[in-house]
Design an enzyme around this catalytic site. Sequence first.
Site, PDB file in Angstrom:
ATOM      1  N   CYS A 132      34.962  38.944   2.288  1.00 17.62           N
ATOM      2  CA  CYS A 132      35.635  40.028   1.578  1.00 17.62           C
ATOM      3  C   CYS A 132      34.948  40.234   0.244  1.00 17.62           C
ATOM      4  O   CYS A 132      34.660  39.261  -0.473  1.00 17.62           O
ATOM      5  CB  CYS A 132      37.113  39.675   1.369  1.00 17.62           C
ATOM      6  SG  CYS A 132      38.047  40.917   0.454  1.00 17.62           S
ATOM      7  N   HIS A 174      40.862  44.422   8.728  1.00 21.50           N
ATOM      8  CA  HIS A 174      40.664  43.863   7.385  1.00 21.50           C
ATOM      9  C   HIS A 174      41.020  44.889   6.314  1.00 21.50           C
ATOM     10  O   HIS A 174      41.760  44.579   5.361  1.00 21.50           O
ATOM     11  CB  HIS A 174      39.204  43.421   7.258  1.00 21.50           C
ATOM     12  CG  HIS A 174      38.834  42.809   5.954  1.00 21.50           C
ATOM     13  ND1 HIS A 174      38.572  41.463   5.803  1.00 21.50           N
ATOM     14  CD2 HIS A 174      38.651  43.343   4.723  1.00 21.50           C
ATOM     15  CE1 HIS A 174      38.267  41.200   4.548  1.00 21.50           C
ATOM     16  NE2 HIS A 174      38.289  42.329   3.868  1.00 21.50           N
ATOM     17  N   GLU A 175      40.503  46.112   6.458  1.00 15.20           N
ATOM     18  CA  GLU A 175      40.760  47.138   5.442  1.00 15.20           C
ATOM     19  C   GLU A 175      42.220  47.605   5.481  1.00 15.20           C
ATOM     20  O   GLU A 175      42.810  47.885   4.424  1.00 15.20           O
ATOM     21  CB  GLU A 175      39.811  48.323   5.621  1.00 15.20           C
ATOM     22  CG  GLU A 175      38.333  47.973   5.558  1.00 15.20           C
ATOM     23  CD  GLU A 175      37.939  47.168   4.336  1.00 15.20           C
ATOM     24  OE1 GLU A 175      38.576  47.331   3.269  1.00 15.20           O
ATOM     25  OE2 GLU A 175      37.009  46.357   4.446  1.00 15.20           O
ATOM     26  N   HIS A 178      44.216  45.251   3.472  1.00 11.72           N
ATOM     27  CA  HIS A 178      44.107  45.502   2.026  1.00 11.72           C
ATOM     28  C   HIS A 178      45.138  46.527   1.563  1.00 11.72           C
ATOM     29  O   HIS A 178      45.798  46.338   0.527  1.00 11.72           O
ATOM     30  CB  HIS A 178      42.711  46.003   1.671  1.00 11.72           C
ATOM     31  CG  HIS A 178      41.721  44.923   1.393  1.00 11.72           C
ATOM     32  ND1 HIS A 178      41.913  43.957   0.420  1.00 11.72           N
ATOM     33  CD2 HIS A 178      40.503  44.650   1.945  1.00 11.72           C
ATOM     34  CE1 HIS A 178      40.881  43.140   0.399  1.00 11.72           C
ATOM     35  NE2 HIS A 178      40.014  43.538   1.313  1.00 11.72           N
TER      36      HIS A 178
END
Length: 223
Positions: A132, A174-175, A178
């Site tokens: 990351c 993953h995004e 976030h």
Amino acid sequence: MSVRHDRPRPTDRRVRLQGRPVDAYPALPPEAGRGSVRRVTVVGEEVLHRPCREVTGFGTAELSALIDDLFLTMHVAEGAGLAANQIGVDLRVFVYDCLDDAEVRHVGHIVNPVLELPGPGARRLVDDLEGCLSVPGAAMAVPRTDHAVVRGFDRDGEPLLVEGTGYFARCLQHESDHLAGHTYLDRLSGRDRKDALRQTADRREEVFARRAARAAGLDRPGS
């Protein structure tokens, strides 16, 4: 999300732009040529640990500039994906420039994304190293599904559907994490989380120096 350095990004293979195939695409997305480099937030900063706000205004200069800045900052930081709160903006936007396991390059942005994962009976979890840009220098194995779909909008408010498999599916998850206020560290055991934080403490200054050198060496049109 950090790029996989063992799999260089090709410019002469299959490319999907905003989820749709195109014949060719430049190594540096045009948005990056218009953007400014922004500071990447690091784990522990509040903006990374709270849900981001929905975008309500489409087709604005401000939203376009945010997307441009995300693309250039991702390029300088050697990333495969970058969410808006990683440059300190708590809006539901992320960009990506990522290979899947078949070496298809996926490039695009998505606003107000909604992540869809396979049901339990169709779900296959894969452990793979994940890094990351907000946890600089660290990489840990994280289980993710090998297929993901994200629905949302482009900068003008047109509907988008982006589908990913393999490493690109990992990037989409993953995004999306976030934008929900989570980092991949939240998916680790306590022991593995401490290991990742030790890695970033040891390597972050080296990573920051490399990013600064890449930013200083940018070859920009008209520069």
